[in-house]
Scaffold this motif. Sequence first.
Motif, PDB file in Angstrom:
ATOM      1  N   UNK A 171      40.760  71.239   4.115  1.00 37.63           N
ATOM      2  CA  UNK A 171      40.724  70.438   2.887  1.00 37.63           C
ATOM      3  C   UNK A 171      40.777  71.341   1.651  1.00 37.63           C
ATOM      4  N   UNK A 172      40.041  72.450   1.696  1.00 40.61           N
ATOM      5  CA  UNK A 172      40.081  73.396   0.581  1.00 40.61           C
ATOM      6  C   UNK A 172      41.506  73.877   0.341  1.00 40.61           C
ATOM      7  N   UNK A 173      42.261  74.018   1.429  1.00 40.69           N
ATOM      8  CA  UNK A 173      43.656  74.451   1.316  1.00 40.69           C
ATOM      9  C   UNK A 173      44.598  73.292   1.019  1.00 40.69           C
ATOM     10  N   UNK A 174      44.043  72.109   0.806  1.00 35.07           N
ATOM     11  CA  UNK A 174      44.815  70.877   0.583  1.00 35.07           C
ATOM     12  C   UNK A 174      45.794  70.618   1.724  1.00 35.07           C
ATOM     13  N   UNK A 175      45.370  70.981   2.924  1.00 42.53           N
ATOM     14  CA  UNK A 175      46.155  70.707   4.122  1.00 42.53           C
ATOM     15  C   UNK A 175      45.790  69.306   4.609  1.00 42.53           C
ATOM     16  N   UNK A 176      46.797  68.456   4.784  1.00 43.57           N
ATOM     17  CA  UNK A 176      46.510  67.073   5.140  1.00 43.57           C
ATOM     18  C   UNK A 176      45.793  66.933   6.482  1.00 43.57           C
ATOM     19  N   UNK A 177      45.876  67.952   7.360  1.00 40.14           N
ATOM     20  CA  UNK A 177      45.148  67.883   8.626  1.00 40.14           C
ATOM     21  C   UNK A 177      43.635  67.888   8.403  1.00 40.14           C
ATOM     22  N   UNK A 178      43.192  68.542   7.323  1.00 42.04           N
ATOM     23  CA  UNK A 178      41.769  68.525   7.027  1.00 42.04           C
ATOM     24  C   UNK A 178      41.283  67.138   6.687  1.00 42.04           C
ATOM     25  N   UNK A 179      42.052  66.412   5.904  1.00 43.35           N
ATOM     26  CA  UNK A 179      41.688  65.036   5.552  1.00 43.35           C
ATOM     27  C   UNK A 179      41.750  64.139   6.793  1.00 43.35           C
ATOM     28  N   UNK A 180      42.745  64.404   7.656  1.00 43.04           N
ATOM     29  CA  UNK A 180      42.863  63.623   8.894  1.00 43.04           C
ATOM     30  C   UNK A 180      41.657  63.867   9.794  1.00 43.04           C
ATOM     31  N   UNK A 181      41.246  65.128   9.902  1.00 38.97           N
ATOM     32  CA  UNK A 181      40.053  65.433  10.696  1.00 38.97           C
ATOM     33  C   UNK A 181      38.820  64.748  10.122  1.00 38.97           C
ATOM     34  N   UNK A 182      38.701  64.759   8.808  1.00 36.78           N
ATOM     35  CA  UNK A 182      37.540  64.133   8.185  1.00 36.78           C
ATOM     36  C   UNK A 182      37.528  62.629   8.449  1.00 36.78           C
ATOM     37  N   UNK A 183      38.702  62.013   8.449  1.00 37.99           N
ATOM     38  CA  UNK A 183      38.778  60.595   8.794  1.00 37.99           C
ATOM     39  C   UNK A 183      38.298  60.348  10.211  1.00 37.99           C
ATOM     40  N   UNK A 184      38.718  61.217  11.142  1.00 38.18           N
ATOM     41  CA  UNK A 184      38.271  61.092  12.526  1.00 38.18           C
ATOM     42  C   UNK A 184      36.786  61.366  12.677  1.00 38.18           C
ATOM     43  N   UNK A 185      36.263  62.326  11.906  1.00 39.90           N
ATOM     44  CA  UNK A 185      34.837  62.647  11.957  1.00 39.90           C
ATOM     45  C   UNK A 185      34.003  61.456  11.508  1.00 39.90           C
ATOM     46  N   UNK A 186      34.428  60.820  10.438  1.00 36.88           N
ATOM     47  CA  UNK A 186      33.677  59.675   9.925  1.00 36.88           C
ATOM     48  C   UNK A 186      33.662  58.533  10.930  1.00 36.88           C
ATOM     49  N   UNK A 187      34.808  58.242  11.511  1.00 37.00           N
ATOM     50  CA  UNK A 187      34.876  57.174  12.508  1.00 37.00           C
ATOM     51  C   UNK A 187      34.130  57.586  13.770  1.00 37.00           C
ATOM     52  N   UNK A 188      34.215  58.881  14.127  1.00 35.04           N
ATOM     53  CA  UNK A 188      33.500  59.368  15.303  1.00 35.04           C
ATOM     54  C   UNK A 188      32.003  59.165  15.193  1.00 35.04           C
ATOM     55  N   UNK A 189      31.441  59.406  13.996  1.00 28.91           N
ATOM     56  CA  UNK A 189      30.012  59.185  13.800  1.00 28.91           C
ATOM     57  C   UNK A 189      29.663  57.712  13.982  1.00 28.91           C
ATOM     58  N   UNK A 190      30.535  56.850  13.481  1.00 28.64           N
ATOM     59  CA  UNK A 190      30.283  55.412  13.602  1.00 28.64           C
ATOM     60  C   UNK A 190      30.306  54.979  15.068  1.00 28.64           C
ATOM     61  N   UNK A 191      31.254  55.552  15.814  1.00 31.92           N
ATOM     62  CA  UNK A 191      31.401  55.177  17.219  1.00 31.92           C
ATOM     63  C   UNK A 191      30.392  55.869  18.124  1.00 31.92           C
ATOM     64  N   UNK A 192      29.733  56.897  17.618  1.00 33.54           N
ATOM     65  CA  UNK A 192      28.884  57.741  18.458  1.00 33.54           C
ATOM     66  C   UNK A 192      27.864  56.963  19.279  1.00 33.54           C
ATOM     67  N   UNK A 193      27.239  55.971  18.664  1.00 33.49           N
ATOM     68  CA  UNK A 193      26.219  55.217  19.386  1.00 33.49           C
ATOM     69  C   UNK A 193      26.706  53.939  20.011  1.00 33.49           C
ATOM     70  N   UNK A 194      28.030  53.652  19.859  1.00 30.66           N
ATOM     71  CA  UNK A 194      28.526  52.374  20.354  1.00 30.66           C
ATOM     72  C   UNK A 194      29.670  52.487  21.344  1.00 30.66           C
ATOM     73  N   UNK A 195      30.166  53.713  21.599  1.00 34.27           N
ATOM     74  CA  UNK A 195      31.323  53.860  22.479  1.00 34.27           C
ATOM     75  C   UNK A 195      30.953  53.562  23.921  1.00 34.27           C
ATOM     76  N   UNK A 196      31.929  53.091  24.723  1.00 31.95           N
ATOM     77  CA  UNK A 196      31.649  52.795  26.118  1.00 31.95           C
ATOM     78  C   UNK A 196      31.123  53.989  26.875  1.00 31.95           C
ATOM     79  N   UNK A 197      31.515  55.210  26.448  1.00 36.11           N
ATOM     80  CA  UNK A 197      31.085  56.393  27.179  1.00 36.11           C
ATOM     81  C   UNK A 197      29.576  56.573  27.160  1.00 36.11           C
ATOM     82  N   UNK A 198      28.890  56.002  26.157  1.00 34.52           N
ATOM     83  CA  UNK A 198      27.439  56.152  26.087  1.00 34.52           C
ATOM     84  C   UNK A 198      26.722  55.228  27.049  1.00 34.52           C
ATOM     85  N   UNK A 199      27.424  54.246  27.526  1.00 37.92           N
ATOM     86  CA  UNK A 199      26.785  53.286  28.426  1.00 37.92           C
ATOM     87  C   UNK A 199      27.262  53.385  29.869  1.00 37.92           C
ATOM     88  N   UNK A 200      28.375  54.136  30.099  1.00 36.25           N
ATOM     89  CA  UNK A 200      28.814  54.304  31.483  1.00 36.25           C
ATOM     90  C   UNK A 200      29.082  55.790  31.726  1.00 36.25           C
TER      91      UNK A 200
END
Length: 223
Positions: free
Chosen positions: A189-218
């Motif tokens: 992100x500091x380098x204004x590389x769009x992959x950094x913003x894409x990773x941050x989008x995935x990180x934010x959604x990953x945190x949301x899914x962390x406690x609700x994904x099927x993998x946590x229950x099976x």
Amino acid sequence: MFKPYATAVTFVITAVPSLLQFVIPGLEPALMRDPAAIRGGEWWRLVTALVVQDGGLWGTLFNLASLAVLGYCAERSFGPGRWLTLYAAGALAGEASGYLTNDPGAGNSIAVCGLAAGLALAATERLDRSLGAFYTVVLAASLLADLGTWGVAAMIALAAAGSQLVAQRERLPLWLLVAVPVAAAAILIVRLDLHGFALMGGIMVGWILKGTSPSTSRRTKPA
């Protein structure tokens, strides 16, 4: 038996035009993300840019292989619905940042960033988490390729060191597998590389899914 339908369908949709661009002149420019053309009304480029590649043959093969491997792991961990959410999060954040920073280009790597971040943060299996984290190291290391011969050598060395996230996954603390994509996102992100913003989008959604994904229950047998 697990069947990764979302990964398979997305792979085919991506692979066909990505490979055809090498035999059909003008296909990539016609579909790539072009901020000026988008502002002129060609909004569909924000989507079609995901199915052609601007990294040449090797970049194309790497992006397709990453989609196949990380896509399979993510769909197995989270199911097709959450898979699509993570893929869309990376694509949306990456395409939006590319448009806003006036950065033309093409490739599905930004969408794969969403899958990688989600795996590193929320997958149950250590193998899946380590693969997601390793992918982010490779992305950050790719910045060194622009520095010439020494930069390429440093890139290879950093990627090789990052592979220890996978090889030594059972010995590493889980917090490290979370910290790696966060650090990679910050650097990009500091380098204004769009992959950094894409990773941050995935990180934010990953945190949301962390406690609700099927993998946590099976939980399955540890990798």
